[in-house]
Design an enzyme around this catalytic site. Sequence first.
Site, PDB file in Angstrom:
ATOM      1  NE  ARG A 149     -29.206  71.429 -92.186  1.00 50.23           N
ATOM      2  CZ  ARG A 149     -28.922  70.430 -93.021  1.00 50.23           C
ATOM      3  NH1 ARG A 149     -27.969  70.584 -93.922  1.00 50.23           N
ATOM      4  NH2 ARG A 149     -29.572  69.288 -92.952  1.00 50.23           N
ATOM      5  CE  LYS A 188     -18.828  52.313-101.369  1.00 44.16           C
ATOM      6  NZ  LYS A 188     -19.815  51.227-101.328  1.00 44.16           N
ATOM      7  N   GLY A 228     -17.738  48.376 -99.997  1.00 43.51           N
ATOM      8  CA  GLY A 228     -18.405  47.088-100.108  1.00 43.51           C
ATOM      9  C   GLY A 228     -19.894  47.249-100.323  1.00 43.51           C
ATOM     10  CB  ALA A 277     -27.395  53.756 -95.739  1.00 42.07           C
ATOM     11  CE  LYS A 281     -20.792  51.694-105.601  1.00 41.01           C
ATOM     12  NZ  LYS A 281     -22.007  52.255-104.985  1.00 41.01           N
ATOM     13  CB  THR A 287     -24.604  49.547-106.574  1.00 39.47           C
ATOM     14  OG1 THR A 287     -23.800  49.622-105.398  1.00 39.47           O
ATOM     15  CG2 THR A 287     -24.968  50.956-107.006  1.00 39.47           C
ATOM     16  CB  SER A 330     -29.018  50.842-105.547  1.00 38.46           C
ATOM     17  OG  SER A 330     -28.167  51.556-106.418  1.00 38.46           O
ATOM     18  NE  ARG A 331     -27.023  57.350-102.555  1.00 40.96           N
ATOM     19  CZ  ARG A 331     -26.094  57.837-101.755  1.00 40.96           C
ATOM     20  NH1 ARG A 331     -26.445  58.650-100.775  1.00 40.96           N
ATOM     21  NH2 ARG A 331     -24.821  57.535-101.902  1.00 40.96           N
ATOM     22  CG  ASN A 332     -25.593  55.756-108.262  1.00 43.82           C
ATOM     23  OD1 ASN A 332     -25.363  56.800-108.844  1.00 43.82           O
ATOM     24  ND2 ASN A 332     -25.087  55.483-107.067  1.00 43.82           N
TER      25      ASN A 332
END
Length: 280
Positions: A14, A87, A117, A121, A172, A229, A235-237
């Site tokens: 964008r 990933k 690894g 972020a 993972k 993670t 960790s988003r997940n």
Amino acid sequence: MADAGTDVIVHARRAEIADAINTTRRNAGYFPDVDLPETLTATTDPAAALENADFLVLSIPAQSLRESLAVWAPHIGRDTIIVSLMKGIERETGLRASEVITEVTGIPAHRVAVLSGPNLAREIMAGQPAAATVACSDEAAATRIQRACHTSYFRPYTSTDVTGCELGGAVKNVIALAVGIAAGMGLGHNAQAMLITRGLAETTRLAMAMGAHPGTLAGLAGLGDLVATCSSPLSRNRTFGTHLGMGLRGHLIWLSRLLVVAGIVERLVPDELWELFQRV
């Protein structure tokens, strides 16, 4: 890479994102409170982004990789090294990201690398200490990438085990979802530790069956990424799984709008997401 002294051009889809990065040194959609380095610029033109590029770093959802590569492939230089940060496994084919890259572009495997690894972020943007594994079948190429992103706070290690790095990073995500669900259901640390440990054992067996080295899964791209993670609120997940385990529809709606959840979905509108989990 910019902090390491490497000139970086970001390809933005964008125009308003590219303009904001170039004029305000910020990206309002991602980490709006972080000032970006002066050596980082943005463009919407893939040809301009890839002109004379030493590296093409791919950081996009795995399921859109094939489509995006079709646009970028004609502009990739003969000596450009491709670095995958993805990933995930392509759903339709079961191919790893590096395999999709070589298939679509025709670029040989020794010019395709993987970086993986425990790299949350937010912490990297804050300059907090982190490390990663750079894997490529060509050790010299891995070393070049290592030098291009090595800073006082970010330490890359090299490897030739591309398969192990990619599988550790992809599998993972599923384990982190399970750990989050367990936490959301009120299960204790024993259960969560069990999921992490047995998940790592299963991932290692899978990776070895596909030709990977077991030591890779005991390192940063395996155990390191898994621990970060599965345990961090960044960790988003893990976070998505926790809200799922709590059964809170409002939180699922909120998360579906803000997050890309690598283990299950990429983009679903809230109603679609809720219907999916009701079926599950």
